[in-house]
Design an enzyme around this catalytic site. Structure first.
Site, PDB file in Angstrom:
ATOM      1  N   ASP A  42      25.369  60.697  51.178  1.00  0.00           N
ATOM      2  CA  ASP A  42      24.265  59.737  51.093  1.00  0.00           C
ATOM      3  C   ASP A  42      23.274  60.073  49.977  1.00  0.00           C
ATOM      4  O   ASP A  42      22.065  60.131  50.199  1.00  0.00           O
ATOM      5  CB  ASP A  42      23.515  59.679  52.428  1.00  0.00           C
ATOM      6  CG  ASP A  42      24.429  59.531  53.623  1.00  0.00           C
ATOM      7  OD1 ASP A  42      25.363  58.718  53.548  1.00  0.00           O
ATOM      8  OD2 ASP A  42      24.216  60.229  54.632  1.00  0.00           O
ATOM      9  N   GLU A 218      25.538  48.537  55.592  1.00  0.00           N
ATOM     10  CA  GLU A 218      24.677  49.683  55.861  1.00  0.00           C
ATOM     11  C   GLU A 218      24.302  50.257  54.505  1.00  0.00           C
ATOM     12  O   GLU A 218      24.780  49.816  53.461  1.00  0.00           O
ATOM     13  CB  GLU A 218      25.380  50.741  56.723  1.00  0.00           C
ATOM     14  CG  GLU A 218      26.623  51.323  56.106  1.00  0.00           C
ATOM     15  CD  GLU A 218      27.319  52.339  56.998  1.00  0.00           C
ATOM     16  OE1 GLU A 218      27.919  53.282  56.467  1.00  0.00           O
ATOM     17  OE2 GLU A 218      27.281  52.178  58.233  1.00  0.00           O
TER      18      GLU A 218
END
Length: 331
Positions: A42, A218
């Site tokens: 991420d 997402e």
């Protein structure tokens, strides 16, 4: 020196190839060398006033069975090959309102402060019987005088408690206004403007006009280029795709996938550094030396290019990534 002959060529070619091996090996930089035993994912990439590129990442536990993660890390570099690890810049133990799920962070600079916006939560997710799940997640924001932290939670709680939310993307526009995008329960494709001090909301959540196409998503990321705003995300949680608009709140026009899916989810960020547009993302890879035989997440990078109409050109994952960055920007 003896002159070359046809008899010497069979010996010369292997020698030449052997001489090229160190150069070829030096180009194999995906995944990025952020730490031999550190599992990162991420990546949120930013360039601050000191001229370095910073990555803020989540941190997977070694061979974790689920996404029970405990802290967030920061790294910086000027050549994108040699990285300085700044250690955990914030941890779950520093929070009073959460005890788990240190997931995908983002960062920003405003008002002379550095901000880390992050998701965290409580409870248990029962994957076999979702009705028994007690998991909740919210989005917090922490501050520091330094891009490397330590960051401190100044509001002592999430920015809001309902709806359930994670995967924040914090975009500061040229006029200083701050917009927060996120993945939420029943609230995808929403944006909220933050107060000037980033410690609260300025108004409520607003559903954006996505032009009629709203796949499961997402990990959004928003940036601006040549007056055009880009809303990028893992479409269906896998393929990276993008929209464009003339406003940070839309209406948005879908422009397509620019990176196909691989082994699992893919979270990313996009930034311009020293004239080069860069994509940072993570891959699920077999990990030599790991304590388990499962694929684990590792941060990687690629060059990003745009078409004449402003859309993002489709790209492939490479072993070399951005290993030649220093040579490329020196041209």
């Amino acid at each position: 020196m003896k002159p070359l002959t046809r008899r010497s060529l069979p010996w010369l070619l292997p020698a030449l190839l052997l001489g090229l091996l160190p150069w070829r090996a030096s180009l194999a930089q995906n995944p990025l060398n952020l730490g031999a035993m550190l599992r990162t994912a991420d990546p949120s990439a930013h360039v601050w006033a000191d001229g370095r590129l910073y990555l803020y990442t989540s941190h997977d536990e070694e061979c974790q069975q689920d996404f029970h993660m405990k802290d967030w890390h920061a790294f910086s570099s000027t050549d994108l090959v040699n990285w300085t690890a700044h250690g955990p810049v914030l941890a779950i133990k520093d929070l009073k309102w959460a005890d788990d799920y240190a997931w995908a962070p983002d960062a920003a600079y405003k008002n002379g402060k550095y901000y880390l916006v992050f998701p965290a939560g409580t409870g248990i997710k029962d994957r076999e019987d979702p009705k028994r799940s007690t998991k909740w997640m919210g989005i917090g924001i922490a501050e520091s005088d330094s891009p490397t932290g330590p960051f401190k939670d100044m509001i002592g709680g999430p920015l809001w408690r309902k709806p359930y939310a994670n995967d924040p993307a914090l975009f500061i526009d040229d006029d200083g206004k701050a917009y927060l995008y996120f993945h939420g329960s029943g609230a995808d494709y929403h944006v909220v403007e933050l107060a000037d001090d980033l410690r609260g909301l300025k108004g409520g959540l607003q559903k954006m006009d996505m032009g009629g196409y709203e796949p499961k998503m997402e990990g959004p990321w928003v940036f601006k280029r040549q007056g055009l705003y880009y809303f990028t995300m893992p479409e269906n949680n896998r393929a990276l795709s993008h929209y464009t608009a003339r406003s940070p709140k839309g209406p948005w026009t879908y422009r397509g996938v620019f990176m196909e899916p691989e082994n699992g989810n893919n979270h990313h960020s996009i930034v311009q550094y020293q004239g080069q547009w860069l994509l940072f993302y993570h891959r699920w890879l077999d990990t030599p030396g790991a304590a388990c035989a499962k694929k684990q997440r590792h941060v990687a990078a690629e060059y990003l290019q745009f078409n004449e109409d402003g859309s993002i050109r489709k790209l492939e994952r490479t072993r070399e990534g951005v290993a030649d960055f220093a040579r490329r920007v020196a041209r």
